[in-house]
Design a protein around this motif. Structure first.
Motif, PDB file in Angstrom:
ATOM      1  N   TRP A  74       0.827  -1.208   0.000  1.00  0.00           N
ATOM      2  CA  TRP A  74       0.000   0.000   0.000  1.00  0.00           C
ATOM      3  C   TRP A  74       0.861   1.257   0.000  1.00  0.00           C
ATOM      4  O   TRP A  74       0.502   2.257  -0.623  1.00  0.00           O
ATOM      5  CB  TRP A  74      -0.937  -0.013   1.190  1.00  0.00           C
ATOM      6  CG  TRP A  74      -1.912   1.134   1.184  1.00  0.00           C
ATOM      7  CD1 TRP A  74      -1.813   2.317   1.852  1.00  0.00           C
ATOM      8  CD2 TRP A  74      -3.112   1.212   0.414  1.00  0.00           C
ATOM      9  NE1 TRP A  74      -2.883   3.128   1.578  1.00  0.00           N
ATOM     10  CE2 TRP A  74      -3.701   2.473   0.683  1.00  0.00           C
ATOM     11  CE3 TRP A  74      -3.755   0.343  -0.475  1.00  0.00           C
ATOM     12  CZ2 TRP A  74      -4.900   2.872   0.101  1.00  0.00           C
ATOM     13  CZ3 TRP A  74      -4.953   0.744  -1.053  1.00  0.00           C
ATOM     14  CH2 TRP A  74      -5.496   2.001  -0.759  1.00  0.00           C
TER      15      TRP A  74
ATOM     16  N   SER B  41       1.856   1.832  -3.657  1.00  0.00           N
ATOM     17  CA  SER B  41       0.737   2.419  -4.392  1.00  0.00           C
ATOM     18  C   SER B  41      -0.482   1.514  -4.221  1.00  0.00           C
ATOM     19  O   SER B  41      -0.339   0.296  -4.024  1.00  0.00           O
ATOM     20  CB  SER B  41       1.058   2.576  -5.879  1.00  0.00           C
ATOM     21  OG  SER B  41       1.063   1.320  -6.519  1.00  0.00           O
ATOM     22  N   PRO B  42      -1.695   2.092  -4.319  1.00  0.00           N
ATOM     23  CA  PRO B  42      -2.898   1.253  -4.265  1.00  0.00           C
ATOM     24  C   PRO B  42      -2.912   0.189  -5.352  1.00  0.00           C
ATOM     25  O   PRO B  42      -3.371  -0.931  -5.129  1.00  0.00           O
ATOM     26  CB  PRO B  42      -4.036   2.265  -4.438  1.00  0.00           C
ATOM     27  CG  PRO B  42      -3.477   3.559  -3.931  1.00  0.00           C
ATOM     28  CD  PRO B  42      -2.024   3.529  -4.329  1.00  0.00           C
ATOM     29  N   GLY B  43      -2.414   0.546  -6.538  1.00  0.00           N
ATOM     30  CA  GLY B  43      -2.367  -0.427  -7.623  1.00  0.00           C
ATOM     31  C   GLY B  43      -1.496  -1.621  -7.284  1.00  0.00           C
ATOM     32  O   GLY B  43      -1.841  -2.767  -7.564  1.00  0.00           O
ATOM     33  N   THR B  44      -0.344  -1.346  -6.664  1.00  0.00           N
ATOM     34  CA  THR B  44       0.547  -2.431  -6.246  1.00  0.00           C
ATOM     35  C   THR B  44      -0.128  -3.314  -5.200  1.00  0.00           C
ATOM     36  O   THR B  44       0.001  -4.536  -5.224  1.00  0.00           O
ATOM     37  CB  THR B  44       1.856  -1.855  -5.672  1.00  0.00           C
ATOM     38  OG1 THR B  44       2.500  -1.070  -6.674  1.00  0.00           O
ATOM     39  CG2 THR B  44       2.785  -2.968  -5.224  1.00  0.00           C
TER      40      THR B  44
ATOM     41  N   PHE C 161      -3.408  -3.938  -4.742  1.00  0.00           N
ATOM     42  CA  PHE C 161      -4.444  -4.811  -5.301  1.00  0.00           C
ATOM     43  C   PHE C 161      -3.851  -5.851  -6.240  1.00  0.00           C
ATOM     44  O   PHE C 161      -4.359  -6.977  -6.337  1.00  0.00           O
ATOM     45  CB  PHE C 161      -5.503  -3.971  -6.010  1.00  0.00           C
ATOM     46  CG  PHE C 161      -6.382  -3.204  -5.065  1.00  0.00           C
ATOM     47  CD1 PHE C 161      -7.292  -3.869  -4.255  1.00  0.00           C
ATOM     48  CD2 PHE C 161      -6.287  -1.824  -4.972  1.00  0.00           C
ATOM     49  CE1 PHE C 161      -8.096  -3.174  -3.362  1.00  0.00           C
ATOM     50  CE2 PHE C 161      -7.092  -1.110  -4.087  1.00  0.00           C
ATOM     51  CZ  PHE C 161      -7.997  -1.791  -3.282  1.00  0.00           C
ATOM     52  N   SER C 162      -2.774  -5.507  -6.927  1.00  0.00           N
ATOM     53  CA  SER C 162      -2.107  -6.486  -7.779  1.00  0.00           C
ATOM     54  C   SER C 162      -1.492  -7.599  -6.942  1.00  0.00           C
ATOM     55  O   SER C 162      -1.625  -8.792  -7.257  1.00  0.00           O
ATOM     56  CB  SER C 162      -1.022  -5.791  -8.609  1.00  0.00           C
ATOM     57  OG  SER C 162      -0.272  -6.731  -9.352  1.00  0.00           O
TER      58      SER C 162
ATOM     59  N   SER D 276      -4.241  -9.828  -5.437  1.00  0.00           N
ATOM     60  CA  SER D 276      -4.764 -10.786  -6.414  1.00  0.00           C
ATOM     61  C   SER D 276      -3.823 -11.966  -6.596  1.00  0.00           C
ATOM     62  O   SER D 276      -4.249 -13.128  -6.642  1.00  0.00           O
ATOM     63  CB  SER D 276      -4.988 -10.087  -7.760  1.00  0.00           C
ATOM     64  OG  SER D 276      -5.906  -9.022  -7.634  1.00  0.00           O
TER      65      SER D 276
END
Length: 409
Positions: free
Chosen positions: A287, A290-293, A295-296, A299
């Motif tokens: 987190w 980055s938020p993208g990192t 959630f990736s 997953s």
């Protein structure tokens, strides 16, 4: 006493047979964390690579007060191993097994005493797990219990890849069976009991101390809060919140006390699971990036965990298929049982799904819960020939586990 003797016999019979499992071939492309100890030309077992650290810490418990000691987050387990090891030293300490076991055993002449102490601890934990499973089965049956079915299901607790790889070595993996069964038994046993202040705080303190033995004992807090919330209608909101906060404070007290003791010695608390394996800390690290990192990574981790469920798919399928059949046949479970089973399963499922560290052995922690589900389904609504089917399944499974190659760590 008769029950304990029977369970002890089952345990020793199952775990003793693992000595005859295939030995590692030693091929260059085969890696496992440990040393193979040859008992004779046909028998042997693997000494897990973590044994070196466990025995070193048990021999000198003061190592726990050193900076970045790898077992610093589980001091009570080390102290248990130390107590048993020193108790066995007068009998076993002079026996040298370096000539036959080699590797780790060659490093210390008093290896066997401490090693046997940890194996004895494995025995006690696994026996306690079996006993809890039987008691849970009796609670679920609420009447005469089919002991052949119950003990047949219990056989899967002592005959599986986890006990095969870790029973005869210094390791904490036996708690994978004990912890979920302890919490299941506690919630089932007290599902109709309103805990007093003294009981709730006493349980919180005791379970909090167990968190210094093995990591997943931290799930004792949500289990205790679940029990308190079950009877929320009996308390006003301020009283309920007060009880929950007090229980939480008592639960974390042993860990905070241990951290405080380390501070007195000028030592910063070290948790190898969080630092080296990024267990749960991966969420904060991702987190921050980055938020993208986040959630990736989430997953990817969930997909890895889902893949690992393949190792227990037989137990999952059996619970789902038998559950559907018994529902069609009109099975009625005791009041409050399904919510408890569902809560504990989902709690451990979420814990290991989000941990961020995914060896297949950790996923097996869900199996004791699934075995309790099977016990409920079979004991409350017997099927034709279920004794024969359970025994055949247990024997076939045992043959497969013993004769299969690995796992070794």
């Amino acid at each position: 006493m008769q029950k304990l003797l029977l369970l002890t016999g089952l345990l020793l019979l199952a775990c003793g047979s693992f000595f005859f499992s295939p030995a590692p071939t030693g091929q260059a492309d085969e890696e496992y964390w440990g040393t193979y100890a040859q008992v004779n030309s046909r028998m042997g077992f693997v000494i897990n690579g973590d044994t070196r650290e466990y025995i070193a810490a048990a021999r000198e418990p003061a190592r726990l007060l050193q900076e970045k000691e790898v077992r610093q987050s589980r001091p009570l387990y080390i102290l248990l191993g130390s107590g048993l090891g020193y108790a066995l030293q007068p009998v076993l300490g002079s026996i040298n097994v370096a000539d036959t076991w080699g590797g780790i055993a060659a490093e210390s002449p008093d290896f066997l005493g401490f090693y046997a102490g940890y194996v004895l601890l494995n025995f006690v934990v696994l026996l306690a797990s079996l006993y809890l499973f039987v008691r849970i089965g009796e609670l679920l049956a609420e009447g005469p219990t089919d002991k052949i079915v119950l003990y047949g299901l219990g056989w899967f607790l002592v005959s599986n890849p986890i006990t095969k790889a870790f029973f005869w070595t210094a390791h904490q993996q036996m708690f994978a069976f004990f912890t979920p069964l302890l919490y299941l038994y506690g919630l089932l046993r007290y599902r109709t009991v309103v805990l007093s202040w003294r009981q709730s705080l006493g349980w919180a303190l005791g379970l909090g101390a167990l968190a210094l033995v093995y990591g997943n004992f931290v799930l004792g807090l949500p289990c205790l809060l679940y029990q308190l919330l079950t009877y929320r209608a009996r308390y006003s909101t301020p009283v309920l919140l007060g009880r929950m906060l007090a229980a939480t404070a008592c639960f974390v007290l042993p860990t905070f006390a241990w951290i405080g003791l380390l501070k007195l010695y000028g030592v910063t608390y070290y948790n190898q699971e969080a630092v080296r394996f990024h267990q749960f800390t991966w969420m904060l690290d991702a987190w921050r990036e980055s938020p993208g990192t986040f959630f990736s990574t989430l997953s990817t981790n969930l997909l890895t965990f889902w893949t690992n469920l393949g190792t227990i798919q037989g137990f999952l399928l059996a619970a789902l298929l038998l559950g559907g059949l018994q529902r069609w046949r009109g099975l009625k479970a005791p009041a409050g049982v399904w919510p408890v089973l569902g809560f504990v399963f989902l709690l451990f499922f979420a814990f290991y799904a989000l941990i961020g560290y995914y060896p297949e052995r950790l996923t097996f922690t869900l199996v004791p819960i699934l075995l309790c589900v099977l016990a409920l389904l079979l004991l409350r609504r017997p099927l034709p020939y279920q004794r024969l089917l359970v025994l055949l399944a247990a024997l076939s499974w045992h043959w497969y586990v013993v004769s299969s190659y690995g796992p070794f760590s």
